[in-house]
Design a protein around this motif. Structure first.
Motif, PDB file in Angstrom:
ATOM      1  N   TYR A 134      -6.348  -4.887   7.350  1.00 51.85           N
ATOM      2  CA  TYR A 134      -5.726  -3.656   7.850  1.00 51.85           C
ATOM      3  C   TYR A 134      -5.707  -2.644   6.718  1.00 51.85           C
ATOM      4  CZ  TYR A 134      -4.062  -6.913  11.361  1.00 51.85           C
ATOM      5  OH  TYR A 134      -4.002  -7.874  12.337  1.00 51.85           O
ATOM      6  N   GLY A 135      -5.656  -1.392   7.086  1.00 54.13           N
ATOM      7  CA  GLY A 135      -5.548  -0.360   6.067  1.00 54.13           C
ATOM      8  C   GLY A 135      -5.424   1.009   6.680  1.00 54.13           C
ATOM      9  N   THR A 136      -5.242   1.980   5.812  1.00 54.54           N
ATOM     10  CA  THR A 136      -5.252   3.360   6.278  1.00 54.54           C
ATOM     11  C   THR A 136      -6.699   3.722   6.592  1.00 54.54           C
ATOM     12  OG1 THR A 136      -5.538   4.222   4.037  1.00 54.54           O
ATOM     13  CG2 THR A 136      -3.252   3.957   4.819  1.00 54.54           C
ATOM     14  N   ARG A 137      -6.900   4.688   7.455  1.00 53.33           N
ATOM     15  CA  ARG A 137      -8.271   5.069   7.818  1.00 53.33           C
ATOM     16  C   ARG A 137      -9.049   5.526   6.580  1.00 53.33           C
ATOM     17  NH1 ARG A 137     -10.657   5.395  12.265  1.00 53.33           N
ATOM     18  NH2 ARG A 137      -8.777   5.489  13.521  1.00 53.33           N
ATOM     19  N   ASP A 138      -8.445   6.403   5.762  1.00 52.61           N
ATOM     20  CA  ASP A 138      -9.153   6.888   4.571  1.00 52.61           C
ATOM     21  C   ASP A 138      -9.359   5.766   3.555  1.00 52.61           C
ATOM     22  OD1 ASP A 138      -6.243   7.117   4.090  1.00 52.61           O
ATOM     23  OD2 ASP A 138      -6.809   8.065   2.199  1.00 52.61           O
TER      24      ASP A 138
ATOM     25  N   ILE B 123       0.851  -1.199   0.000  1.00 52.35           N
ATOM     26  CA  ILE B 123       0.000   0.000   0.000  1.00 52.35           C
ATOM     27  C   ILE B 123       0.880   1.240   0.000  1.00 52.35           C
ATOM     28  CG2 ILE B 123      -1.891  -1.216   1.150  1.00 52.35           C
ATOM     29  CD1 ILE B 123      -1.096   0.269   3.751  1.00 52.35           C
ATOM     30  N   ARG B 124       0.270   2.392  -0.109  1.00 48.95           N
ATOM     31  CA  ARG B 124       1.047   3.640  -0.134  1.00 48.95           C
ATOM     32  C   ARG B 124       1.793   3.801   1.180  1.00 48.95           C
ATOM     33  NH1 ARG B 124      -0.985   7.105   3.365  1.00 48.95           N
ATOM     34  NH2 ARG B 124      -3.224   7.278   3.697  1.00 48.95           N
ATOM     35  N   PRO B 125       2.917   4.511   1.157  1.00 49.26           N
ATOM     36  CA  PRO B 125       3.647   4.743   2.411  1.00 49.26           C
ATOM     37  C   PRO B 125       2.783   5.548   3.392  1.00 49.26           C
ATOM     38  CG  PRO B 125       4.997   5.319   0.503  1.00 49.26           C
ATOM     39  CD  PRO B 125       3.614   5.060  -0.005  1.00 49.26           C
ATOM     40  N   LEU B 126       2.851   5.177   4.657  1.00 44.48           N
ATOM     41  CA  LEU B 126       2.094   5.895   5.676  1.00 44.48           C
ATOM     42  C   LEU B 126       2.681   7.280   5.872  1.00 44.48           C
ATOM     43  CD1 LEU B 126       1.631   3.059   8.330  1.00 44.48           C
ATOM     44  CD2 LEU B 126       0.031   3.799   6.554  1.00 44.48           C
ATOM     45  N   ARG B 127       1.824   8.252   6.112  1.00 41.34           N
ATOM     46  CA  ARG B 127       2.269   9.620   6.397  1.00 41.34           C
ATOM     47  C   ARG B 127       2.803   9.693   7.823  1.00 41.34           C
ATOM     48  NH1 ARG B 127      -2.451  10.533   3.092  1.00 41.34           N
ATOM     49  NH2 ARG B 127      -3.840  10.497   4.868  1.00 41.34           N
ATOM     50  N   GLU B 128       3.537  10.721   8.100  1.00 42.41           N
ATOM     51  CA  GLU B 128       4.100  10.949   9.441  1.00 42.41           C
ATOM     52  C   GLU B 128       2.992  10.859  10.488  1.00 42.41           C
ATOM     53  OE1 GLU B 128       7.195  12.171  12.099  1.00 42.41           O
ATOM     54  OE2 GLU B 128       7.447  12.205   9.940  1.00 42.41           O
ATOM     55  N   GLY B 129       3.142   9.965  11.442  1.00 36.59           N
ATOM     56  CA  GLY B 129       2.182   9.805  12.533  1.00 36.59           C
ATOM     57  C   GLY B 129       0.944   8.994  12.178  1.00 36.59           C
ATOM     58  N   GLU B 130       0.773   8.630  10.910  1.00 35.82           N
ATOM     59  CA  GLU B 130      -0.396   7.854  10.492  1.00 35.82           C
ATOM     60  C   GLU B 130      -0.237   6.398  10.937  1.00 35.82           C
ATOM     61  OE1 GLU B 130      -3.066   7.330   6.474  1.00 35.82           O
ATOM     62  OE2 GLU B 130      -0.912   7.471   6.225  1.00 35.82           O
ATOM     63  N   LYS B 131      -1.338   5.820  11.380  1.00 38.66           N
ATOM     64  CA  LYS B 131      -1.333   4.427  11.819  1.00 38.66           C
ATOM     65  C   LYS B 131      -2.348   3.640  11.004  1.00 38.66           C
ATOM     66  CE  LYS B 131       0.020   5.659  16.406  1.00 38.66           C
ATOM     67  NZ  LYS B 131       0.334   5.196  17.675  1.00 38.66           N
ATOM     68  N   LEU B 132      -2.112   2.359  10.934  1.00 43.28           N
ATOM     69  CA  LEU B 132      -3.071   1.473  10.302  1.00 43.28           C
ATOM     70  C   LEU B 132      -4.245   1.240  11.239  1.00 43.28           C
ATOM     71  CD1 LEU B 132      -0.739  -1.267   8.780  1.00 43.28           C
ATOM     72  CD2 LEU B 132      -1.863   0.602   7.579  1.00 43.28           C
ATOM     73  N   VAL B 133      -5.391   0.947  10.649  1.00 42.18           N
ATOM     74  CA  VAL B 133      -6.555   0.553  11.429  1.00 42.18           C
ATOM     75  C   VAL B 133      -6.888  -0.890  11.086  1.00 42.18           C
ATOM     76  CG1 VAL B 133      -7.500   2.893  11.594  1.00 42.18           C
ATOM     77  CG2 VAL B 133      -8.191   1.430   9.698  1.00 42.18           C
TER      78      VAL B 133
END
Length: 158
Positions: A76-80, A59-69
């Protein structure tokens, strides 16, 4: 032609359906829904540390401070991304609701979930109908192997 489903001898309790008008479309929509590439929604499924590491790279790289849900069932995935993916699934259910007959879908899912041998009878099939068409429609489905009365599943009368 009248739509009809029935138990038949030699079919081990499965339902036979005659003159279904929307089953082909239902199967097409289910295939489209089930074969979606969840990576395009920045989501993945993992059941081991190795799969998790591979999924994270997919998946795309997580942004600074972003966590998976966690989205459940090993997902699992990014919130958006998870929100976009669930919107896709909601849209697919809306299309099924608009284009398919709930009685035909019930019969298909009754067989798909092998409700004829399930300890819970048709519980999975009738819950699926309620999740797409609502409890009022589910209450009017002609059921087979109904181990639980509709009132026990959904509460008192609608």
């Amino acid at each position: 032609m009248e739509q009809k489903f029935e138990f038949t001898e030699g079919n081990y309790g499965m339902l036979d359906y005659k003159n279904g008008h929307t089953l082909k479309r239902y199967k097409e929509l289910c295939k489209q829904r089930n074969e979606v590439d969840v990576k395009k929604y920045d989501c993945f499924f993992a059941f081991s540390n190795q799969q998790f590491a591979q999924g994270l790279k997919s998946i795309r790289p997580l942004r600074e401070g972003e966590k998976l849900v966690s989205i459940g069932a090993g997902g699992y995935g990014t919130r958006d991304g998870a929100e976009r993916m669930f919107k896709f699934y909601d849209a697919m259910n809306a299309q099924i609701k608009a284009e398919c007959n709930p009685q035909e879908v019930y019969v298909y899912e009754y067989n798909n979930h092998e409700c004829c041998i399930d300890w819970d009878g048709d519980l999975n099939a009738i819950r699926l109908i309620a999740s797409i068409w609502g409890e009022d429609v589910a209450r009017n489905i002609e059921r087979k192997s109904a181990f639980y009365p509709i009132e026990q599943i959904f509460g008192g009368k609608a």
